[in-house]
Design an enzyme around this catalytic site. Structure first.
Site, PDB file in Angstrom:
ATOM      1  CB  SER A 106     -11.480  12.036   3.611  1.00 33.65           C
ATOM      2  OG  SER A 106     -10.144  11.613   3.455  1.00 33.65           O
TER       3      SER A 106
ATOM      4  CE  LYS B  93      -3.901   7.382  -2.727  1.00 32.31           C
ATOM      5  NZ  LYS B  93      -2.911   7.518  -1.654  1.00 32.31           N
TER       6      LYS B  93
ATOM      7  CG  ASP C 105      -0.794  10.534  -0.305  1.00 35.87           C
ATOM      8  OD1 ASP C 105      -1.618  10.955   0.527  1.00 35.87           O
ATOM      9  OD2 ASP C 105      -1.018   9.567  -1.067  1.00 35.87           O
TER      10      ASP C 105
ATOM     11  N   GLY D 123       9.651   0.941   1.989  1.00 39.42           N
ATOM     12  CA  GLY D 123       8.481   0.785   1.131  1.00 39.42           C
ATOM     13  C   GLY D 123       8.673   1.527  -0.176  1.00 39.42           C
TER      14      GLY D 123
ATOM     15  N   GLY E  23       5.860   1.416  -2.593  1.00 38.29           N
ATOM     16  CA  GLY E  23       4.535   1.504  -3.210  1.00 38.29           C
ATOM     17  C   GLY E  23       4.130   2.972  -3.300  1.00 38.29           C
ATOM     18  N   GLY E  24       2.827   3.221  -3.294  1.00 40.76           N
ATOM     19  CA  GLY E  24       2.336   4.586  -3.455  1.00 40.76           C
ATOM     20  C   GLY E  24       2.852   5.537  -2.387  1.00 40.76           C
TER      21      GLY E  24
ATOM     22  CB  SER F 222      13.206  -5.355  -8.896  1.00 45.46           C
ATOM     23  OG  SER F 222      11.941  -5.817  -8.507  1.00 45.46           O
TER      24      SER F 222
ATOM     25  CB  ALA G 271       2.590   5.824   5.941  1.00 42.75           C
TER      26      ALA G 271
ATOM     27  CE1 TYR H  68      -6.127   5.344   8.357  1.00 44.33           C
ATOM     28  CE2 TYR H  68      -4.281   6.061   6.996  1.00 44.33           C
ATOM     29  CZ  TYR H  68      -5.583   5.605   7.118  1.00 44.33           C
ATOM     30  OH  TYR H  68      -6.330   5.404   5.984  1.00 44.33           O
TER      31      TYR H  68
HETATM   32  P1  NAP Z   1       1.153  -0.187  -1.707  1.00 39.98           P
HETATM   33  O1  NAP Z   1       1.320   0.706  -2.870  1.00 39.98           O
HETATM   34  O2  NAP Z   1       0.363  -1.442  -1.838  1.00 39.98           O
HETATM   35  O3  NAP Z   1       2.632  -0.571  -1.175  1.00 39.98           O
HETATM   36  C1  NAP Z   1       2.780  -1.481  -0.102  1.00 39.98           C
HETATM   37  C2  NAP Z   1       4.227  -1.478   0.359  1.00 39.98           C
HETATM   38  O4  NAP Z   1       4.305  -2.300   1.541  1.00 39.98           O
HETATM   39  C3  NAP Z   1       5.207  -2.053  -0.650  1.00 39.98           C
HETATM   40  O5  NAP Z   1       6.453  -1.410  -0.510  1.00 39.98           O
HETATM   41  C4  NAP Z   1       5.299  -3.520  -0.190  1.00 39.98           C
HETATM   42  O6  NAP Z   1       6.508  -4.144  -0.559  1.00 39.98           O
HETATM   43  C5  NAP Z   1       5.274  -3.338   1.298  1.00 39.98           C
HETATM   44  N1  NAP Z   1       4.848  -4.541   2.010  1.00 39.98           N
HETATM   45  C6  NAP Z   1       3.604  -5.077   2.022  1.00 39.98           C
HETATM   46  N2  NAP Z   1       3.601  -6.198   2.803  1.00 39.98           N
HETATM   47  C7  NAP Z   1       4.874  -6.346   3.262  1.00 39.98           C
HETATM   48  C8  NAP Z   1       5.494  -7.291   4.120  1.00 39.98           C
HETATM   49  N3  NAP Z   1       4.802  -8.304   4.657  1.00 39.98           N
HETATM   50  N4  NAP Z   1       6.800  -7.139   4.411  1.00 39.98           N
HETATM   51  C9  NAP Z   1       7.502  -6.094   3.890  1.00 39.98           C
HETATM   52  N5  NAP Z   1       6.969  -5.159   3.066  1.00 39.98           N
HETATM   53  C10 NAP Z   1       5.667  -5.289   2.754  1.00 39.98           C
HETATM   54  O7  NAP Z   1       0.482   0.598  -0.468  1.00 39.98           O
HETATM   55  P2  NAP Z   1       0.579   2.165  -0.158  1.00 39.98           P
HETATM   56  O8  NAP Z   1      -0.562   2.850  -0.787  1.00 39.98           O
HETATM   57  O9  NAP Z   1       1.967   2.626  -0.429  1.00 39.98           O
HETATM   58  O10 NAP Z   1       0.292   2.166   1.416  1.00 39.98           O
HETATM   59  C11 NAP Z   1       1.268   1.690   2.339  1.00 39.98           C
HETATM   60  C12 NAP Z   1       0.783   2.012   3.749  1.00 39.98           C
HETATM   61  O11 NAP Z   1       0.759   3.429   3.909  1.00 39.98           O
HETATM   62  C13 NAP Z   1      -0.632   1.516   4.047  1.00 39.98           C
HETATM   63  O12 NAP Z   1      -0.679   1.067   5.386  1.00 39.98           O
HETATM   64  C14 NAP Z   1      -1.487   2.764   3.889  1.00 39.98           C
HETATM   65  O13 NAP Z   1      -2.647   2.739   4.695  1.00 39.98           O
HETATM   66  C15 NAP Z   1      -0.529   3.825   4.373  1.00 39.98           C
HETATM   67  N6  NAP Z   1      -0.803   5.152   3.816  1.00 39.98           N
HETATM   68  C16 NAP Z   1      -1.010   6.141   4.707  1.00 39.98           C
HETATM   69  C17 NAP Z   1      -1.236   7.423   4.259  1.00 39.98           C
HETATM   70  C18 NAP Z   1      -1.459   8.498   5.271  1.00 39.98           C
HETATM   71  O14 NAP Z   1      -1.889   9.602   4.876  1.00 39.98           O
HETATM   72  N7  NAP Z   1      -1.142   8.265   6.526  1.00 39.98           N
HETATM   73  C19 NAP Z   1      -1.264   7.705   2.876  1.00 39.98           C
HETATM   74  C20 NAP Z   1      -1.032   6.659   1.970  1.00 39.98           C
HETATM   75  C21 NAP Z   1      -0.808   5.375   2.472  1.00 39.98           C
HETATM   76  P3  NAP Z   1       6.626  -4.936  -1.971  1.00 39.98           P
HETATM   77  O15 NAP Z   1       6.915  -3.877  -3.000  1.00 39.98           O
HETATM   78  O16 NAP Z   1       7.734  -5.884  -1.737  1.00 39.98           O
HETATM   79  O17 NAP Z   1       5.295  -5.615  -2.206  1.00 39.98           O
END
Ligand code: NAP
Length: 264
Positions: A16, A65, A99, A122, A124-125, A149, A208, A210
Site C-alpha cells: 500500500s 479488520k 475490498d 471462500g 473468510g474476510g 458451516s 484474490a 496476488y
Molecule cells: P481468511 O479470512 O483467513 O479466510 C481464508 C479462506 O481460505 C477461508 O474460506 C478458508 O476456508 C480458506 N482456506 C484456507 N486454507 C484452505 C485450504 N487448504 N483449502 C481450502 N480452503 C482453504 O483470509 P482472507 O482475509 O479472506 O484472505 C483470503 C485470501 O485473499 C488471501 O490470500 C489474501 O491475501 C487474499 N486477499 C486479497 C485481497 C486483495 O485485495 N487482492 C484482499 C483481501 C484478501 P475455511 O473457512 O474452511 O478455513
C-alpha cells in the site's frame, strides 16, 4: 502535510505505501502514507491517537479488520460484511470496506458485465466482501467453502446466495459466469481450490491471491479461454476506493497500478 496509513500486524511487506505515495506524487499532494503495528490491546488507543493527531485515513489489515468494526462508526456495507479495511477520520471516525468495491471495480475495469451467476470460493474476510459486493450488483451468488458451516452462515446473510462445500464446484461452475477465488489457496504455492475440469471459456475469473501474481487457478483458467483478473487488480481498486473516499478526488489509477506492480 496530510498523513494516511495502514494498521495491521505485520505490515512490513505491505504494497500500500508505494501505491498511495505514487498517487500523492502524481497529484502533487503534500502527503505521506505510513505503516503502524499496534498490539491488539492498544488498537482503540491507536485509533484515538490517530484521530487526535489529525491522521486523515487509515487502511486496516490482518488481524484487525473485525476488531476495528466495534471501534468506529461502520457504514452499512462494512457492518454487513463484518469487517472494516478503511477508516476515515474526517469528523467522527467512520469504517468502510473497500475490498467489496475492489472486487467490483476489478471486474468493471476488465469490462466484465456483472449479471447471472457467480461462484465465490471462500467464506473468510475476502469471501464475505466478494459475496456481498456481487449480490449487491444483482448477481446470484453460490458460496463454496472448505468449512461448509461457514459458507452457510454467510449465505444466510447475503441476498440470493447458497452455500456449498468445495465438492460442488464442478456442478456450480458449469452454469456460472463469474468465479472469485477468495481462499488463501495458491498463495506462495502452486495449488488451486478449483478443479481444472470445471473451468470453461465463458467464465471471468478473479483470484484474490496476488502472490504469485499468476496463480495456478489463473493459468488453468487462461488455458481454457476464460478471462482472468489477477489479485493485484482487487488490491489496486480497494486502494483507489480508499484514496477517493479520503480525498474526494479521482485517483490516478494508472499511476497507482504501475507503482503497485513495480513493488510486487
Ligand atoms: P481468511 O479470512 O483467513 O479466510 C481464508 C479462506 O481460505 C477461508 O474460506 C478458508 O476456508 C480458506 N482456506 C484456507 N486454507 C484452505 C485450504 N487448504 N483449502 C481450502 N480452503 C482453504 O483470509 P482472507 O482475509 O479472506 O484472505 C483470503 C485470501 O485473499 C488471501 O490470500 C489474501 O491475501 C487474499 N486477499 C486479497 C485481497 C486483495 O485485495 N487482492 C484482499 C483481501 C484478501 P475455511 O473457512 O474452511 O478455513
Amino acid at each position: 502535510m496530510d498523513v494516511f496509513g495502514l494498521i495491521g500486524n505485520p505490515v512490513g511487506h505491505s504494497l500500500s505505501p508505494p501505491m498511495h505515495e505514487a498517487a500523492y506524487d502524481a497529484l502533487e499532494m503534500d502527503a505521506r502514507y505510513v505503516t503502524f503495528e499496534p498490539s491488539r490491546d492498544s488498537l482503540g488507543l491507536a485509533l484515538d491517537g490517530a484521530s487526535a493527531l489529525g491522521v486523515r485515513g487509515l487502511n486496516v489489515t490482518i488481524p484487525f479488520k473485525e476488531d476495528v468494526l466495534a471501534l468506529v462508526d461502520p457504514d452499512p456495507l462494512a457492518e454487513r460484511i463484518g469487517a472494516v479495511n478503511t477508516v476515515d477520520f474526517s469528523g467522527e471516525p467512520t469504517g468502510h470496506n473497500t475490498d467489496a468495491a475492489g472486487v467490483i471495480r476489478a471486474f468493471e475495469h476488465h469490462d466484465v458485465s456483472l449479471s447471472g451467476t457467480a461462484v465465490v470460493v471462500g467464506a473468510g474476510g475476502a469471501g464475505r466482501a466478494a459475496a456481498f459486493a456481487l449480490a449487491d450488483e444483482g448477481v446470484d451468488v453460490h458460496i463454496a467453502n472448505r468449512t461448509v458451516s461457514r459458507a452457510e452462515t454467510l449465505a444466510d446473510a447475503v441476498p440470493n446466495a447458497s452455500a456449498h462445500g468445495l465438492d460442488a464446484l464442478d456442478s456450480l461452475l458449469a452454469d456460472a459466469d463469474v468465479l472469485v477465488n477468495a481462499t488463501s489457496v495458491g498463495m506462495e504455492s502452486d495449488e488451486t481450490p478449483v478443479p481444472k475440469a470445471a473451468l470453461h471459456a465463458d467464465l471471468a475469473v478473479l483470484d484474490a491471491v496476488y502472490d504469485p501474481i499468476e496463480t495456478r487457478l489463473l493459468r488453468e483458467a487462461s488455458a481454457v479461454g476464460a478471462r482472468t483478473i489477477d489479485g493485484a487488480w482487487m488490491l489496486l481498486f480497494q486502494g483507489v476506493e480508499a484514496f477517493e473516499l479520503w480525498t474526494d478526488r479521482d485517483a490516478p489509477v494508472d499511476v497507482m497500478n504501475e507503482a503497485l506492480r513495480a513493488s510486487l
